[in-house]
Design a protein around this motif. Structure first.
Motif, PDB file in Angstrom:
ATOM      1  N   ASP A  83       0.834  -1.190   0.000  1.00 28.63           N
ATOM      2  CA  ASP A  83       0.000   0.000   0.000  1.00 28.63           C
ATOM      3  C   ASP A  83       0.877   1.252   0.000  1.00 28.63           C
ATOM      4  OD1 ASP A  83      -2.971   0.844   0.405  1.00 28.63           O
ATOM      5  OD2 ASP A  83      -1.804   2.114   1.766  1.00 28.63           O
ATOM      6  N   THR A 120       0.140   3.989   2.678  1.00 29.73           N
ATOM      7  CA  THR A 120       0.727   3.685   3.988  1.00 29.73           C
ATOM      8  C   THR A 120       2.204   4.051   4.003  1.00 29.73           C
ATOM      9  OG1 THR A 120      -0.842   1.876   4.334  1.00 29.73           O
ATOM     10  CG2 THR A 120       1.172   1.846   5.657  1.00 29.73           C
ATOM     11  N   TYR A 121       2.898   3.754   2.915  1.00 27.65           N
ATOM     12  CA  TYR A 121       4.324   4.085   2.862  1.00 27.65           C
ATOM     13  C   TYR A 121       4.541   5.595   2.897  1.00 27.65           C
ATOM     14  CZ  TYR A 121       9.219   3.916   1.488  1.00 27.65           C
ATOM     15  OH  TYR A 121      10.578   4.063   1.470  1.00 27.65           O
ATOM     16  N   LEU A 181       2.678   7.775   4.318  1.00 25.40           N
ATOM     17  CA  LEU A 181       2.398   8.277   5.660  1.00 25.40           C
ATOM     18  C   LEU A 181       3.556   8.002   6.609  1.00 25.40           C
ATOM     19  CD1 LEU A 181      -1.364   7.245   6.050  1.00 25.40           C
ATOM     20  CD2 LEU A 181      -0.454   9.561   5.792  1.00 25.40           C
ATOM     21  N   ARG A 182       4.194   6.849   6.441  1.00 22.70           N
ATOM     22  CA  ARG A 182       5.264   6.462   7.359  1.00 22.70           C
ATOM     23  C   ARG A 182       6.629   6.993   6.926  1.00 22.70           C
ATOM     24  NH1 ARG A 182       3.943   2.716  11.387  1.00 22.70           N
ATOM     25  NH2 ARG A 182       6.047   3.265  12.062  1.00 22.70           N
ATOM     26  N   ASP A 204       1.415  -1.924   9.861  1.00 29.78           N
ATOM     27  CA  ASP A 204       0.617  -1.005   9.044  1.00 29.78           C
ATOM     28  C   ASP A 204       0.534  -1.498   7.598  1.00 29.78           C
ATOM     29  OD1 ASP A 204       0.171   0.617  11.197  1.00 29.78           O
ATOM     30  OD2 ASP A 204       1.691   2.092  10.676  1.00 29.78           O
ATOM     31  N   PHE A 205       1.689  -1.896   7.039  1.00 27.11           N
ATOM     32  CA  PHE A 205       1.706  -2.403   5.670  1.00 27.11           C
ATOM     33  C   PHE A 205       0.891  -3.691   5.534  1.00 27.11           C
ATOM     34  CE2 PHE A 205       5.552   0.229   5.049  1.00 27.11           C
ATOM     35  CZ  PHE A 205       5.234   0.793   3.835  1.00 27.11           C
ATOM     36  N   THR A 215      -1.487  -4.878   7.455  1.00 25.69           N
ATOM     37  CA  THR A 215      -2.922  -4.661   7.657  1.00 25.69           C
ATOM     38  C   THR A 215      -3.564  -4.102   6.397  1.00 25.69           C
ATOM     39  OG1 THR A 215      -2.598  -4.283  10.033  1.00 25.69           O
ATOM     40  CG2 THR A 215      -4.643  -3.452   9.055  1.00 25.69           C
ATOM     41  N   ALA A 216      -2.889  -3.136   5.781  1.00 26.33           N
ATOM     42  CA  ALA A 216      -3.411  -2.568   4.537  1.00 26.33           C
ATOM     43  C   ALA A 216      -3.416  -3.603   3.422  1.00 26.33           C
ATOM     44  CB  ALA A 216      -2.584  -1.353   4.132  1.00 26.33           C
TER      45      ALA A 216
END
Length: 359
Positions: free
Chosen positions: A42, A45-46, A48-49, A150-151, A153-154
């Motif tokens: 995702d 997500t990347y 955001l992090r 996070d990765f 889960t997405a």
């Protein structure tokens, strides 16, 4: 010359509980073949992090050893990988801590090196043998499991619901507490222990234990629960009883059987396999304690027949294990003095309850 007595023979116990059925292998294969593994990375997500790197990162689909994977690449270095996990690694799934990825069951292993975090891997099972793996690669600037969660889960949210398992789903052939047994088997030779009657008399108990490991568990069940706590659940395999717990920090093997050798054989230890050999008595029954040379195992063998050289024994074996979900090469494997003291208490209680010698 006196002819030595033949060892007693007992029918070999086999697991009796039905095994759960796996998913249709061809259907799982077809779904994975149609899956775009790069879509499971995702990019939002990347961003955001790692907002400064997001524009520089690209995805690269590959086929490695006949299995699909996709890697997130930044400056030609791999940051994150998503792959079709080889079924040969299924046995290692049991080493991971069970985690919930937004309603999807997964297993997580955090790698620790020299006091720091060296990486993280998360495995999402899609059958008893197949799985999708998410892993932080060496080029990542963040190696903690929070980042990968996070990765994963997405990514898991993009998988078909009939391909993944719910957090309490049956994703292996292991039944009940057998899922907590530290073993590379698929669980086909393991059952959760059932209640069994402990007969009266040392020789009768040893014979019953040799024929049914549920009896061996019954001999130790109350003592282990009282001393080590309710987290340790009894399971049975052909010839052995184990008490296992979900975190995998400690595993206990227990037994009372007419099979196997006499306690004196372990005390003599002709091959020098063990160390710290000690002769000891429990409720008037002679026994021996010893350790393996790595200090990760503590062994106790007691003769309820009053003679260390008599065939048959009552045993208790404690072994430290790698904690579930943590791959820590620096962690000491030695048993604590507290656990050794608890082992003594368990054996004393068992011998006093079932094998007390009148004096």
């Amino acid at each position: 010359m006196d002819t030595p007595l033949s060892p007693p023979q007992f029918p070999k116990w086999q697991p009796k509980q039905p095994r759960p059925a796996d998913r249709d292998e061809q259907a799982v294969d077809a779904t994975l073949a149609a899956t775009d593994f790069c879509a499971l990375i995702d990019r939002v997500t990347y961003a955001l992090r790692q907002p400064l790197d997001a524009a520089l990162a690209t995805t690269r689909p590959e086929v490695k050893n006949g299995r699909k994977r996709c890697v997130l690449v930044r400056d030609d270095a791999e940051v994150l990988e998503v792959r079709d996990v080889d079924p040969a690694h299924t046995a290692l799934r049991n080493d991971g801590a069970v985690v919930d990825l937004g309603g999807v069951k997964a297993y997580q292993v955090e790698t620790r090196r020299e006091g720091g975090i060296g990486g993280c891997a998360i495995t999402v099972p899609v059958s008893f043998l197949r799985a999708i793996g998410f892993e932080i690669r060496s080029a990542s600037r963040g190696k903690d499991c929070g980042l990968l969660r996070d990765f994963a889960t997405a990514g898991a949210a993009k998988l078909p619901r009939d391909l993944v398992y719910p957090p309490d789903g049956q994703d292996s052939a292991r039944v009940g507490a057998c899922a907590d047994w530290v073993s590379n088997s698929k669980g086909e030779n393991c059952d959760p222990a059932v209640e069994a009657q402990v007969p009266a008399g040392a020789e009768v108990i040893l014979a019953a234990g040799a024929a049914d490991p549920n009896v061996e568990c019954a001999v130790f069940r109350d003592a282990v629960k009282k001393t080590f706590g309710p987290d340790f659940a009894p399971i049975v395999t052909p010839g052995s009883c184990y008490f296992v717990e979900p975190r995998h920090r400690l595993q206990i093997e227990a037994g009372a059987t007419a099979n196997g050798g006499a306690p004196g054989e372990w005390l003599a230890d002709p091959h020098g396999t063990f160390e710290d050999h000690r002769r000891i008595s429990f409720s008037g029954n002679p026994g021996a304690t010893l350790r393996n040379k790595g200090a990760g195992e503590f062994l106790m063998y007691v003769s309820p027949l009053g003679n260390l050289d008599s065939r048959g024994h009552v045993r208790l074996l404690l072994s430290t294990q790698r904690e579930r979900g943590i791959d820590d090469w620096d962690r000491s494997k030695g048993l604590s003095a507290v656990d050794v003291a608890k082992a003594h208490a368990v054996m004393e209680l068992v011998m006093a309850t079932h094998f007390r010698v009148a004096r």
